[in-house]
Design a protein around this motif. Structure first.
Motif, PDB file in Angstrom:
ATOM      1  N   GLN A  59     -20.426 -59.254  50.029  1.00  0.00           N
ATOM      2  CA  GLN A  59     -21.284 -59.635  51.072  1.00  0.00           C
ATOM      3  C   GLN A  59     -21.898 -60.779  50.781  1.00  0.00           C
ATOM      4  O   GLN A  59     -22.046 -61.838  51.732  1.00  0.00           O
ATOM      5  CB  GLN A  59     -22.360 -58.507  50.896  1.00  0.00           C
ATOM      6  CG  GLN A  59     -21.800 -57.087  51.446  1.00  0.00           C
ATOM      7  CD  GLN A  59     -21.503 -56.873  52.898  1.00  0.00           C
ATOM      8  OE1 GLN A  59     -22.009 -57.686  53.736  1.00  0.00           O
ATOM      9  NE2 GLN A  59     -20.571 -56.141  53.181  1.00  0.00           N
ATOM     10  N   MET A  60     -22.469 -61.265  49.401  1.00  0.00           N
ATOM     11  CA  MET A  60     -23.021 -62.591  49.122  1.00  0.00           C
ATOM     12  C   MET A  60     -22.193 -63.802  49.511  1.00  0.00           C
ATOM     13  O   MET A  60     -22.653 -64.866  50.025  1.00  0.00           O
ATOM     14  CB  MET A  60     -23.393 -62.496  47.610  1.00  0.00           C
ATOM     15  CG  MET A  60     -24.255 -63.746  47.526  1.00  0.00           C
ATOM     16  SD  MET A  60     -24.502 -63.652  45.741  1.00  0.00           S
ATOM     17  CE  MET A  60     -22.940 -63.739  45.037  1.00  0.00           C
ATOM     18  N   CYS A  61     -20.720 -63.478  49.152  1.00  0.00           N
ATOM     19  CA  CYS A  61     -19.994 -64.783  49.295  1.00  0.00           C
ATOM     20  C   CYS A  61     -19.463 -64.992  50.724  1.00  0.00           C
ATOM     21  O   CYS A  61     -19.089 -66.170  51.096  1.00  0.00           O
ATOM     22  CB  CYS A  61     -18.730 -64.594  48.570  1.00  0.00           C
ATOM     23  SG  CYS A  61     -19.311 -64.439  46.642  1.00  0.00           S
ATOM     24  N   GLN A  63     -20.738 -63.726  53.846  1.00  0.00           N
ATOM     25  CA  GLN A  63     -21.682 -63.473  55.046  1.00  0.00           C
ATOM     26  C   GLN A  63     -21.688 -64.744  55.840  1.00  0.00           C
ATOM     27  O   GLN A  63     -21.493 -64.771  57.168  1.00  0.00           O
ATOM     28  CB  GLN A  63     -23.059 -62.934  54.680  1.00  0.00           C
ATOM     29  CG  GLN A  63     -23.180 -61.672  54.162  1.00  0.00           C
ATOM     30  CD  GLN A  63     -22.937 -60.524  55.681  1.00  0.00           C
ATOM     31  OE1 GLN A  63     -22.825 -60.894  56.648  1.00  0.00           O
ATOM     32  NE2 GLN A  63     -22.702 -59.224  55.312  1.00  0.00           N
ATOM     33  N   ALA A 113     -17.952 -58.453  55.336  1.00  0.00           N
ATOM     34  CA  ALA A 113     -19.256 -58.745  55.533  1.00  0.00           C
ATOM     35  C   ALA A 113     -19.565 -59.005  57.098  1.00  0.00           C
ATOM     36  O   ALA A 113     -19.748 -60.278  57.374  1.00  0.00           O
ATOM     37  CB  ALA A 113     -19.509 -59.999  54.693  1.00  0.00           C
ATOM     38  N   ASN A 214     -35.610 -64.676  53.950  1.00  0.00           N
ATOM     39  CA  ASN A 214     -34.313 -64.464  52.986  1.00  0.00           C
ATOM     40  C   ASN A 214     -34.627 -63.706  51.486  1.00  0.00           C
ATOM     41  O   ASN A 214     -33.918 -63.148  50.945  1.00  0.00           O
ATOM     42  CB  ASN A 214     -33.543 -65.617  52.924  1.00  0.00           C
ATOM     43  CG  ASN A 214     -32.878 -66.204  54.249  1.00  0.00           C
ATOM     44  OD1 ASN A 214     -32.626 -65.203  55.122  1.00  0.00           O
ATOM     45  ND2 ASN A 214     -32.448 -67.443  54.257  1.00  0.00           N
ATOM     46  N   GLY A 338     -26.107 -64.665  58.644  1.00  0.00           N
ATOM     47  CA  GLY A 338     -25.184 -64.629  57.518  1.00  0.00           C
ATOM     48  C   GLY A 338     -25.759 -64.904  56.250  1.00  0.00           C
ATOM     49  O   GLY A 338     -25.612 -64.212  55.322  1.00  0.00           O
ATOM     50  N   ALA A 339     -26.761 -65.986  56.405  1.00  0.00           N
ATOM     51  CA  ALA A 339     -27.421 -66.326  55.179  1.00  0.00           C
ATOM     52  C   ALA A 339     -28.452 -65.339  54.790  1.00  0.00           C
ATOM     53  O   ALA A 339     -28.553 -64.598  53.679  1.00  0.00           O
ATOM     54  CB  ALA A 339     -28.326 -67.682  55.406  1.00  0.00           C
ATOM     55  N   SER A 341     -28.115 -62.091  55.530  1.00  0.00           N
ATOM     56  CA  SER A 341     -27.418 -60.725  54.751  1.00  0.00           C
ATOM     57  C   SER A 341     -26.849 -61.152  53.723  1.00  0.00           C
ATOM     58  O   SER A 341     -26.736 -60.304  52.591  1.00  0.00           O
ATOM     59  CB  SER A 341     -26.269 -60.457  56.047  1.00  0.00           C
ATOM     60  OG  SER A 341     -26.758 -60.071  56.982  1.00  0.00           O
ATOM     61  N   THR A 342     -26.657 -62.504  53.305  1.00  0.00           N
ATOM     62  CA  THR A 342     -26.223 -62.976  52.031  1.00  0.00           C
ATOM     63  C   THR A 342     -27.388 -62.483  51.137  1.00  0.00           C
ATOM     64  O   THR A 342     -27.213 -61.894  49.749  1.00  0.00           O
ATOM     65  CB  THR A 342     -25.744 -64.193  52.027  1.00  0.00           C
ATOM     66  OG1 THR A 342     -24.793 -64.539  52.635  1.00  0.00           O
ATOM     67  CG2 THR A 342     -25.607 -64.857  50.534  1.00  0.00           C
ATOM     68  N   SER A 343     -28.441 -63.033  51.433  1.00  0.00           N
ATOM     69  CA  SER A 343     -29.635 -62.545  50.467  1.00  0.00           C
ATOM     70  C   SER A 343     -29.767 -61.064  50.231  1.00  0.00           C
ATOM     71  O   SER A 343     -30.137 -60.889  49.210  1.00  0.00           O
ATOM     72  CB  SER A 343     -30.841 -63.095  51.008  1.00  0.00           C
ATOM     73  OG  SER A 343     -30.685 -64.646  51.134  1.00  0.00           O
ATOM     74  N   PHE A 346     -26.860 -59.924  47.992  1.00  0.00           N
ATOM     75  CA  PHE A 346     -27.208 -60.447  46.532  1.00  0.00           C
ATOM     76  C   PHE A 346     -28.187 -59.525  45.783  1.00  0.00           C
ATOM     77  O   PHE A 346     -28.157 -59.280  44.701  1.00  0.00           O
ATOM     78  CB  PHE A 346     -27.344 -61.825  46.743  1.00  0.00           C
ATOM     79  CG  PHE A 346     -27.633 -62.582  45.446  1.00  0.00           C
ATOM     80  CD1 PHE A 346     -26.738 -62.235  44.399  1.00  0.00           C
ATOM     81  CD2 PHE A 346     -28.534 -63.327  45.105  1.00  0.00           C
ATOM     82  CE1 PHE A 346     -26.704 -62.921  42.967  1.00  0.00           C
ATOM     83  CE2 PHE A 346     -28.776 -63.878  43.656  1.00  0.00           C
ATOM     84  CZ  PHE A 346     -27.759 -63.677  42.551  1.00  0.00           C
TER      85      PHE A 346
END
Length: 400
Positions: A59-61, A63, A113, A214, A338-339, A341-343, A346
């Protein structure tokens, strides 16, 4: 706020169904995984925590790339691609007989993601004045899927085992694809893609409000995942409650938490007031986790602490995506979500890994004590954000 149009109402309800189907499958694993996983060959506390949170790596990579892809090719194709990958990951985990295989399947699930693109689609289908309402509906549906998953996960695991639950997550992902194309409206006015550069992305991500949101979702999901490394074991080993009966705690706790969320959610309509609520929620989460560490061997103390914990969690989980979508420029909304959701994911990975380490080195109660200590790192972020935001124009004054 104006009244929702029929299109907005349909968009909110159907998209909430798509998102909730996927998350329901993901949440089903939480209340039973650590109890089941320790029976597998080669299981260690660290590996259990890793398996629980490893989906956050994918997901982190992916999103932000999938969010940007959705800005280019459209939300629905990007979401469909992610759901297919998620379904494949569930199948791999269902067919695995070792914890290592489950780790691989969970990692593949994480590569689906679609959270950022899904939230951006919701924003595309609603006007600025009603976006908070629509995000609130989706947030409530996520909370309900969380409630149902925690209640139904243990008895379903007793019937079908953990492989059956993973297989169910794949079926739910396929059902989500069908609903996405059959029921969810297609945006007619999605912003035209703009040229994305490192400078434009950096300017958006450097906004103090984005940093606060975030960072907050990172800590929120780190605390949640770490807690579920220990909570099923606490109920089973200390309180001697069979896994199939764990719903007897989750049902009243999450019902009360949902009521509290509904009462407080209207207070998070603008960023300045919302940040103050976030500060209060951080305090509540820290005290609740400390209560679990101190009095988790008493059912009443655990129930009260868990109620406050999930009330704060559900409130933030429902409100913060709306704030991000309203803050981001329309043409970069997919990337912004996306950022975010990345946070979020992670945080899930870090929480699972740290929870597994704490379980192995500090014991069961150390999991909750360590999670409570994480709030001491989170608190300065939101306090700093509250002070800085006082001098920044409100989101209502900015373009959507």
């Amino acid at each position: 706020m104006s009244k929702l149009s029929s299109l907005e109402r349909r968009s909110a309800l159907t998209l909430a169904g798509v998102i909730s189907l996927r998350l329901f499958g993901l949440f089903l694993i939480l209340p039973v995984f650590s109890v089941y996983a320790r029976t597998l060959p080669g299981a260690t506390p660290w590996l259990i925590g890793l398996a629980l949170g490893v989906y956050g790596i994918g997901q982190m990579c992916l999103q932000i790339p999938l969010g940007l892809l959705s800005d280019r090719i459209g939300r629905k194709p990007a979401i469909t691609l992610g759901l297919i990958v998620f379904a494949l990951g569930g199948a791999v985990a269902a067919l695995s007989h070792t914890l290592t295989g489950i780790v691989l399947g969970r990692a593949l699930q994480g590569m689906g993601a679609v959270a950022g693109a899904g939230t951006a689609l919701a924003a595309d289908l609603t006007c600025e004045a009603n976006r908070g309402k629509v995000m609130g509906i989706i947030g409530v549906s996520i909370g309900m899927s969380f409630l149902l998953a925690l209640v139904l996960g243990p008895p379903l695991e007793a019937i079908a085992g953990l492989p059956g639950l993973f297989g169910l997550t794949s079926l739910l992902a396929v059902a989500a694809i069908v609903m996405l194309w059959w029921q969810v409206p297609t945006p007619t006015c999605q912003a035209m893609p703009m040229k994305v550069t490192c400078r434009t992305l950096a300017a958006m991500f450097a906004d103090t409000r984005m940093i606060v949101l975030n960072g907050s979702v990172f800590f929120l999901h780190a605390l949640l995942t770490a807690s579920f490394v220990g909570l099923p074991l606490l109920l089973t080993d200390v309180l001697h409650l069979p896994v199939a009966h764990h719903w007897m705690l989750y049902l009243p706790v999450l019902t009360l938490a949902a009521v509290a969320m509904g009462a407080l959610l209207p207070r998070m309509r603008d960023i300045e007031r919302a940040t103050r609520v976030i500060v209060g929620c951080v305090f509540v989460l820290g005290l609740s986790l400390a209560g679990m560490a101190w009095g988790g061997n008493h059912l009443v103390v655990l129930g009260v602490a868990a109620t406050f914990f999930f009330a704060a969690f559900n409130l933030l989980e429902a409100a913060m995506p709306s704030l991000v979508s309203r803050l981001a420029p329309a043409a970069l909304r997919g990337a912004a979500m996306g950022a975010y959701s990345t946070s979020q994911f992670f945080g899930a990975f870090v929480g699972g890994a740290l929870g597994g380490l704490a379980l192995g080195r500090l014991g069961l109660y150390g999991v909750f004590g360590g999670a409570a200590a994480l709030t001491l790192l989170w608190l300065p972020l939101v306090v700093y954000g509250t002070r800085r935001i006082a001098g920044i124009p409100g989101m209502a004054d900015e373009p959507a």
